[in-house]
Design an enzyme around this catalytic site. Structure first.
Site, PDB file in Angstrom:
ATOM      1  N   SER A 183      -1.635  -1.279  16.482  1.00 15.37           N
ATOM      2  CA  SER A 183      -2.293  -2.454  15.919  1.00 15.37           C
ATOM      3  C   SER A 183      -3.395  -3.046  16.797  1.00 15.37           C
ATOM      4  O   SER A 183      -4.240  -3.777  16.299  1.00 15.37           O
ATOM      5  CB  SER A 183      -1.254  -3.525  15.610  1.00 15.37           C
ATOM      6  OG  SER A 183      -0.675  -3.993  16.804  1.00 15.37           O
ATOM      7  N   HIS A 211       0.939  -0.267   9.463  1.00 17.03           N
ATOM      8  CA  HIS A 211      -0.510  -0.524   9.423  1.00 17.03           C
ATOM      9  C   HIS A 211      -1.278   0.640   8.792  1.00 17.03           C
ATOM     10  O   HIS A 211      -2.492   0.556   8.644  1.00 17.03           O
ATOM     11  CB  HIS A 211      -1.064  -0.760  10.838  1.00 17.03           C
ATOM     12  CG  HIS A 211      -0.872  -2.151  11.335  1.00 17.03           C
ATOM     13  ND1 HIS A 211      -1.575  -3.224  10.835  1.00 17.03           N
ATOM     14  CD2 HIS A 211      -0.054  -2.653  12.284  1.00 17.03           C
ATOM     15  CE1 HIS A 211      -1.200  -4.331  11.460  1.00 17.03           C
ATOM     16  NE2 HIS A 211      -0.267  -4.006  12.342  1.00 17.03           N
ATOM     17  N   LYS A 242       2.192  -5.921   4.327  1.00 20.59           N
ATOM     18  CA  LYS A 242       0.792  -5.690   4.706  1.00 20.59           C
ATOM     19  C   LYS A 242       0.005  -5.209   3.468  1.00 20.59           C
ATOM     20  O   LYS A 242      -0.326  -6.027   2.626  1.00 20.59           O
ATOM     21  CB  LYS A 242       0.711  -4.744   5.900  1.00 20.59           C
ATOM     22  CG  LYS A 242       1.242  -5.454   7.158  1.00 20.59           C
ATOM     23  CD  LYS A 242       1.185  -4.664   8.425  1.00 20.59           C
ATOM     24  CE  LYS A 242       1.578  -5.555   9.601  1.00 20.59           C
ATOM     25  NZ  LYS A 242       2.734  -5.053  10.380  1.00 20.59           N
TER      26      LYS A 242
HETATM   27  C1  LIG Z   1       4.017  -5.493  10.982  1.00 21.81           C
HETATM   28  C2  LIG Z   1       4.815  -4.404  11.572  1.00 21.81           C
HETATM   29  C3  LIG Z   1       6.215  -4.401  11.495  1.00 21.81           C
HETATM   30  C4  LIG Z   1       6.982  -5.556  10.952  1.00 21.81           C
HETATM   31  O1  LIG Z   1       6.915  -5.601   9.545  1.00 21.81           O
HETATM   32  P1  LIG Z   1       7.593  -6.830   8.792  1.00 21.81           P
HETATM   33  O2  LIG Z   1       7.881  -6.294   7.431  1.00 21.81           O
HETATM   34  O3  LIG Z   1       6.598  -7.933   8.818  1.00 21.81           O
HETATM   35  O4  LIG Z   1       8.833  -7.182   9.548  1.00 21.81           O
HETATM   36  C5  LIG Z   1       6.898  -3.307  12.009  1.00 21.81           C
HETATM   37  N1  LIG Z   1       6.240  -2.276  12.575  1.00 21.81           N
HETATM   38  C6  LIG Z   1       4.901  -2.257  12.676  1.00 21.81           C
HETATM   39  C7  LIG Z   1       4.224  -1.095  13.322  1.00 21.81           C
HETATM   40  C8  LIG Z   1       4.148  -3.325  12.199  1.00 21.81           C
HETATM   41  O5  LIG Z   1       2.824  -3.300  12.318  1.00 21.81           O
END
Ligand SMILES: *Cc1c(COP(=O)(O)O)cnc(C)c1O
Length: 396
Positions: A183, A211, A242
């Site tokens: 990220s 992502h 996301k």
């Molecule tokens: C955003 C993210 C998460 C967490 O996801 P949520 O559904 O918001 O708990 C887990 N792993 C990665 C790589 C992320 O970018």
């Protein structure tokens, strides 16, 4: 009773603030979309949401959620295995399996839970987990809960991964775990090389596509599509928070027996509530929309390429990437904060990141592109970056 502890917390909080690490929250009063309103009344263009496909305020998703509220009510009041499994949950799980070309899927309240509950049910002290150093916090926590032997390699460093795999021959089963897109740099895992090493050293792979799903690959199937490994990776985890509407919910999808074992033993699944039917219904709609046409994925890719090219032409130092994350490198922590503040004054909402979120001396502003952005909005963003970049001496 509280006074000693209160003093302790006050001191700690003060030191967080003095280090410049205190997180303040900006309050948004409009729906999540490209142009948002904040509680000061200011209208800004949002370039820091994970709203990659622009589905967070999509009319069809909202309609699907409303319909499910009427047909299935509000909450499930149960975990899945007691009385919390609805037809919409099963339908969403099937849709996710179809999308990723996997055998079965298990839903969680979040991807944090999916990763938190992944390792401990599958592996024990005889096994090995080999983890990328830049993996998401939820993977790190999930690994901590498992008794398997741990190995760690520097971000995307295939030589170090190979060293770990050699050492891990001492264990019974080996599981490599990596983010699909990291990220902070927006870099994509070299999954083809990971896959090659996994085959050579008899290891399985987990990719967290949070992502990358909806984003990477021609049709948005993620890194397995990008590297022609569709259906070949044992385990994929991901989020509905996301690209797929941005509400809440996570999943693990992959080999049938793995998913079956998670349903039997994964603690966040067994001991935490089932997602609301309306979230499942909107999730089904999200997967339908992006399976039927490639419109949003194409627009996201076009927007990302357009923005990166314009920023590079303006003279900014951009990390190369195949994701929708654009890291504008500034290197200096204070500069990253100053620049983000000035951009906000100009109506561009982005976030500056610096140590300890990124390594020392690698401060940057992270821009996240979306299919919800229009070209005029991307131009506005580039113009603001250019003006302020010149003012602060970042570009000439
Ligand atoms: C955003 C993210 C998460 C967490 O996801 P949520 O559904 O918001 O708990 C887990 N792993 C990665 C790589 C992320 O970018």
């Amino acid at each position: 009773m509280y006074s000693d502890f209160q003093k302790h917390l006050q001191t700690e909080l003060q030191s967080i603030e003095e280090a410049g690490l205190y997180k303040n929250e900006r309050i948004i009063t409009s729906p999540q979309q490209a142009a948002i309103r904040v509680n000061t009344g200011q209208e800004v263009l949002n370039f820091c949401a994970n709203n990659y496909l622009g589905l967070s305020n999509n009319k069809e998703l909202i309609e699907a959620a409303k319909k499910a509220l009427d047909s299935h009510g509000y909450g499930m009041s149960s975990v899945r295995f007691i009385c919390g499994t609805g037809d919409l949950h099963k339908e969403l799980e099937a849709k996710i399996s179809e999308f990723f070309g996997t055998e079965d899927t298990i839903l969680y309240a979040s991807c944090f839970d999916a990763n938190g509950g992944l390792f401990e049910p599958l592996l024990d002290a005889q096994d090995a987990i080999i983890s990328d150093s830049l993996n998401h916090a939820s993977i790190i926590d999930g690994v901590r809960l498992c008794k398997a032997q741990r190995y760690r390699y520097a971000n995307a460093d295939m030589e170090e991964l190979e060293e770990c795999l050699k050492k891990a021959q001492a264990q019974r089963h080996r599981l490599i775990v990596t983010d699909g897109v990291f990220s902070m740099d927006g870099n994509v895992v070299p999954l083809d090389k990971v896959y090659e090493l996994a085959n050579k050293y008899n290891a399985m792979i987990v990719v967290d596509e949070s992502h990358s799903a909806g984003v990477v690959g021609r049709t948005g199937r993620g890194t397995t599509e990008l590297f022609n490994l569709f259906g070949k990776i044992e385990i994929i985890t991901g989020t509905l928070g996301k690209a797929f509407g941005g509400a809440i919910g996570g999943f693990t999808t992959g080999r049938r027996e793995i998913i079956d074992m998670l349903r039997q033993r994964s603690r966040p699944y067994l001991f935490s509530n089932s997602i609301p039917p309306m979230i499942a219904a909107a999730g089904i709609k999200a997967f339908e929309i992006i399976s039927e046409t490639n419109e949003l994925q194409d627009k996201l890719h076009a927007n990302t390429n357009y923005f990166m090219a314009k920023m590079q032409a303006a003279g900014f130092d951009i990390k190369p990437t195949q994701s929708a994350i654009c890291a504008v490198m500034l290197y200096d922590a204070k500069l990253s904060q100053e620049m983000a503040a000035k951009l906000l004054d100009k109506g561009i909402y982005v976030t500056g990141f610096y140590y300890p979120v990124v390594p020392k001396g690698e401060a940057r502003i992270r821009v996240q592109l979306s299919a919800g952005h229009e070209i005029t909005q991307l131009d506005q963003c580039v113009v603001a970056f250019t003006e302020i970049g010149r003012e602060l001496g970042v570009i000439s």
